[in-house]
Design a protein around this motif. Structure first.
Motif, PDB file in Angstrom:
ATOM      1  N   GLN A 187     -11.212   9.554   2.298  1.00 10.08           N
ATOM      2  CA  GLN A 187     -11.792   8.727   1.163  1.00 10.08           C
ATOM      3  C   GLN A 187     -10.643   7.889   0.850  1.00 10.08           C
ATOM      4  O   GLN A 187     -11.092   6.545   0.232  1.00 10.08           O
ATOM      5  CB  GLN A 187     -12.616   9.342   0.145  1.00 10.08           C
ATOM      6  N   ASN A 188      -9.447   8.246   0.849  1.00  9.06           N
ATOM      7  CA  ASN A 188      -8.343   7.542   0.418  1.00  9.06           C
ATOM      8  C   ASN A 188      -8.060   6.248   1.593  1.00  9.06           C
ATOM      9  O   ASN A 188      -7.745   5.310   1.108  1.00  9.06           O
ATOM     10  CB  ASN A 188      -7.285   8.496   0.587  1.00  9.06           C
ATOM     11  N   PHE A 189      -8.197   6.706   2.655  1.00  8.47           N
ATOM     12  CA  PHE A 189      -8.184   5.716   3.722  1.00  8.47           C
ATOM     13  C   PHE A 189      -9.099   4.548   3.693  1.00  8.47           C
ATOM     14  O   PHE A 189      -8.898   3.453   3.813  1.00  8.47           O
ATOM     15  CB  PHE A 189      -8.123   6.308   5.180  1.00  8.47           C
ATOM     16  N   TYR A 190     -10.194   5.217   3.419  1.00  9.55           N
ATOM     17  CA  TYR A 190     -11.547   4.234   3.216  1.00  9.55           C
ATOM     18  C   TYR A 190     -11.191   3.097   1.943  1.00  9.55           C
ATOM     19  O   TYR A 190     -11.452   2.064   2.192  1.00  9.55           O
ATOM     20  CB  TYR A 190     -12.946   4.983   3.062  1.00  9.55           C
TER      21      TYR A 190
ATOM     22  N   THR B 126      -1.754   1.968  -4.749  1.00  7.85           N
ATOM     23  CA  THR B 126      -1.077   3.224  -4.703  1.00  7.85           C
ATOM     24  C   THR B 126      -1.828   4.391  -4.822  1.00  7.85           C
ATOM     25  O   THR B 126      -2.871   4.174  -5.558  1.00  7.85           O
ATOM     26  CB  THR B 126       0.196   3.081  -5.677  1.00  7.85           C
ATOM     27  N   SER B 127      -1.484   5.386  -4.164  1.00 11.53           N
ATOM     28  CA  SER B 127      -2.537   6.753  -4.279  1.00 11.53           C
ATOM     29  C   SER B 127      -1.708   7.897  -4.176  1.00 11.53           C
ATOM     30  O   SER B 127      -0.696   7.839  -3.649  1.00 11.53           O
ATOM     31  CB  SER B 127      -3.771   6.571  -3.628  1.00 11.53           C
ATOM     32  N   HIS B 128      -2.308   9.125  -4.609  1.00 21.01           N
ATOM     33  CA  HIS B 128      -1.577  10.326  -4.589  1.00 21.01           C
ATOM     34  C   HIS B 128      -2.484  11.521  -4.709  1.00 21.01           C
ATOM     35  O   HIS B 128      -3.413  11.568  -5.089  1.00 21.01           O
ATOM     36  CB  HIS B 128      -0.500  10.378  -5.848  1.00 21.01           C
ATOM     37  N   GLY B 129      -1.938  12.516  -4.206  1.00 20.24           N
ATOM     38  CA  GLY B 129      -2.517  13.867  -4.064  1.00 20.24           C
ATOM     39  C   GLY B 129      -2.568  14.534  -5.517  1.00 20.24           C
ATOM     40  O   GLY B 129      -1.343  14.474  -5.870  1.00 20.24           O
TER      41      GLY B 129
ATOM     42  N   ILE C   7       0.683  -1.097  -0.140  1.00 17.78           N
ATOM     43  CA  ILE C   7      -0.035  -0.124   0.015  1.00 17.78           C
ATOM     44  C   ILE C   7       0.982   1.361  -0.022  1.00 17.78           C
ATOM     45  O   ILE C   7       1.552   1.655   1.077  1.00 17.78           O
ATOM     46  CB  ILE C   7      -0.884   0.101   1.320  1.00 17.78           C
ATOM     47  N   GLY C   8       1.064   1.840  -1.229  1.00 15.44           N
ATOM     48  CA  GLY C   8       1.893   3.166  -1.320  1.00 15.44           C
ATOM     49  C   GLY C   8       1.296   4.335  -1.357  1.00 15.44           C
ATOM     50  O   GLY C   8       0.509   4.702  -2.446  1.00 15.44           O
ATOM     51  N   LEU C   9       1.459   5.242  -0.338  1.00 10.39           N
ATOM     52  CA  LEU C   9       0.751   6.315  -0.295  1.00 10.39           C
ATOM     53  C   LEU C   9       1.551   7.542  -0.598  1.00 10.39           C
ATOM     54  O   LEU C   9       2.722   7.704   0.314  1.00 10.39           O
ATOM     55  CB  LEU C   9       0.046   6.506   1.349  1.00 10.39           C
ATOM     56  N   SER C  10       1.154   8.453  -1.731  1.00 10.91           N
ATOM     57  CA  SER C  10       2.018   9.785  -1.758  1.00 10.91           C
ATOM     58  C   SER C  10       3.653   9.382  -2.312  1.00 10.91           C
ATOM     59  O   SER C  10       4.382   9.931  -1.723  1.00 10.91           O
ATOM     60  CB  SER C  10       1.828  10.691  -0.651  1.00 10.91           C
TER      61      SER C  10
ATOM     62  N   ASP D 219      -0.317  -6.832 -10.377  1.00  5.60           N
ATOM     63  CA  ASP D 219      -1.786  -6.381 -10.179  1.00  5.60           C
ATOM     64  C   ASP D 219      -1.700  -5.134  -9.550  1.00  5.60           C
ATOM     65  O   ASP D 219      -1.077  -4.796  -8.422  1.00  5.60           O
ATOM     66  CB  ASP D 219      -2.648  -7.337  -9.464  1.00  5.60           C
ATOM     67  N   CYS D 220      -2.254  -3.935 -10.022  1.00  2.04           N
ATOM     68  CA  CYS D 220      -1.920  -2.398  -9.345  1.00  2.04           C
ATOM     69  C   CYS D 220      -3.277  -1.651  -9.449  1.00  2.04           C
ATOM     70  O   CYS D 220      -4.024  -1.562 -10.417  1.00  2.04           O
ATOM     71  CB  CYS D 220      -0.827  -1.721 -10.040  1.00  2.04           C
ATOM     72  N   LYS D 221      -3.639  -1.051  -8.422  1.00  2.00           N
ATOM     73  CA  LYS D 221      -4.751  -0.186  -8.489  1.00  2.00           C
ATOM     74  C   LYS D 221      -4.122   1.188  -8.084  1.00  2.00           C
ATOM     75  O   LYS D 221      -3.571   1.462  -7.163  1.00  2.00           O
ATOM     76  CB  LYS D 221      -5.748  -0.504  -7.422  1.00  2.00           C
ATOM     77  N   TYR D 222      -4.369   2.247  -8.856  1.00  2.00           N
ATOM     78  CA  TYR D 222      -3.918   3.485  -8.693  1.00  2.00           C
ATOM     79  C   TYR D 222      -5.007   4.703  -8.611  1.00  2.00           C
ATOM     80  O   TYR D 222      -5.858   4.485  -9.432  1.00  2.00           O
ATOM     81  CB  TYR D 222      -3.050   3.948  -9.904  1.00  2.00           C
ATOM     82  N   SER D 223      -4.841   5.341  -7.625  1.00  2.00           N
ATOM     83  CA  SER D 223      -6.074   6.354  -7.395  1.00  2.00           C
ATOM     84  C   SER D 223      -5.261   7.847  -7.006  1.00  2.00           C
ATOM     85  O   SER D 223      -4.603   7.943  -6.430  1.00  2.00           O
ATOM     86  CB  SER D 223      -6.838   5.937  -6.306  1.00  2.00           C
ATOM     87  N   GLU D 224      -6.146   8.863  -7.356  1.00  2.00           N
ATOM     88  CA  GLU D 224      -5.860  10.211  -7.022  1.00  2.00           C
ATOM     89  C   GLU D 224      -6.911  10.787  -6.144  1.00  2.00           C
ATOM     90  O   GLU D 224      -8.026  10.774  -6.419  1.00  2.00           O
ATOM     91  CB  GLU D 224      -5.477  10.925  -8.350  1.00  2.00           C
ATOM     92  N   PHE D 225      -6.345  11.639  -5.407  1.00  2.00           N
ATOM     93  CA  PHE D 225      -7.683  12.444  -4.656  1.00  2.00           C
ATOM     94  C   PHE D 225      -6.986  13.941  -4.671  1.00  2.00           C
ATOM     95  O   PHE D 225      -5.794  14.522  -4.687  1.00  2.00           O
ATOM     96  CB  PHE D 225      -7.536  12.005  -3.311  1.00  2.00           C
ATOM     97  N   PRO D 226      -8.025  14.893  -4.486  1.00  2.00           N
ATOM     98  CA  PRO D 226      -7.697  16.250  -4.701  1.00  2.00           C
ATOM     99  C   PRO D 226      -7.210  16.839  -3.285  1.00  2.00           C
ATOM    100  O   PRO D 226      -7.786  17.723  -2.742  1.00  2.00           O
ATOM    101  CB  PRO D 226      -9.062  16.708  -4.727  1.00  2.00           C
ATOM    102  N   VAL D 227      -5.893  16.135  -2.912  1.00  2.00           N
ATOM    103  CA  VAL D 227      -5.402  16.926  -1.830  1.00  2.00           C
ATOM    104  C   VAL D 227      -3.715  16.997  -2.158  1.00  2.00           C
ATOM    105  O   VAL D 227      -3.464  16.728  -3.255  1.00  2.00           O
ATOM    106  CB  VAL D 227      -5.261  15.788  -0.533  1.00  2.00           C
ATOM    107  N   GLY D 228      -3.223  17.639  -0.903  1.00  2.00           N
ATOM    108  CA  GLY D 228      -1.707  17.867  -1.016  1.00  2.00           C
ATOM    109  C   GLY D 228      -0.965  16.478  -0.770  1.00  2.00           C
ATOM    110  O   GLY D 228      -1.315  15.274  -1.138  1.00  2.00           O
TER     111      GLY D 228
END
Length: 218
Positions: free
Chosen positions: A206-209, A164-167, A137-140, A191-200
């Motif tokens: 919602q990322n944590f959820y 993995t997710s990023h602001g 689980i790779g954050l930022s 296998d990879c899921k990538y998401s973006e959220f409108p944050v810094g």
């Protein structure tokens, strides 16, 4: 289970069930932070996991720790100490072995959860030693190819999964760097899921959820 001594200082939360060899989440914090940072939301993660939050080995002044130094200089701009990063990659790899041995967790169900520099290192460990890691689980963060083990592309990644997710307005690590992660991993058939959220440079609620839901399914 009582807390043991590992190569790195750490916080520990035992799994709250009677299952022998529970799955484990190993946390790697960001630059300038410590083992208490990510561990602060351990109580929000599923109780079936043993949670170990590692403290990076390099002490920063006046406070905090790092997995490797980041230098600022006029000619090269901002750059990372890749030699220190590789040393930390090896240290975390050895710590995974220690966690499996001393905390009796499931060697086939280890998740690395990183933030920022901890994410960069989590990717380095998982791509270099995929036999030791089931999930990342790779954050930022992003993938730094310079700190991957030589010949990593020949590894067997068939059991590795990545969230993995990023602001989208991250002012520390450009989102363009993070956007390269999914295509890089898919070339390796990971296998990879990538998401973006409108944050810094942080983790939105919602990322944590979303990461918790992903973890439940993997």
């Amino acid at each position: 289970m009582e807390k043991h001594t590992l190569l790195l200082e750490h916080n520990y939360r035992p799994a709250k069930n009677s299952v022998e060899n529970p799955p484990a989440i190993i946390m790697l914090h960001g630059f300038g932070s410590d083992e208490n940072d990510l561990f602060s939301f351990a109580s929000e993660l599923p109780e079936k996991y043993a949670i170990i939050s590692l403290k990076a080995p390099i002490r920063l002044e006046p406070y905090g720790n790092a997995w490797y130094n980041i230098y600022f200089d006029n000619s090269q701009g901002k750059f990372s100490d890749d030699e220190q990063a590789i040393a930390s990659r090896e240290l975390v790899s050895k710590c995974i072995d220690e966690v499996i041995e001393k905390y009796k967790v499931d060697k086939n169900n280890v998740t690395l959860l990183g933030f920022s520099q901890g994410t960069i290192l989590s990717f380095a460990v998982a791509l270099s030693y995929p036999e030791k890691v089931k999930n990342v689980i790779g954050l930022s963060g992003y993938i730094n190819e310079e700190i991957l083990k030589d010949g990593y592309a020949k590894n067997d990644f068939s059991n590795l999964k990545v969230y993995t997710s990023h602001g989208s307005v991250d002012q520390v690590i450009p989102v363009q760097w993070a956007r390269k992660t999914e295509p890089f991993l898919k070339k390796l058939n990971i296998d990879c899921k990538y998401s973006e959220f409108p944050v810094g440079h942080g983790v939105a609620p919602q990322n944590f959820y979303e990461l918790k839901n992903w973890l439940d399914k993997n």
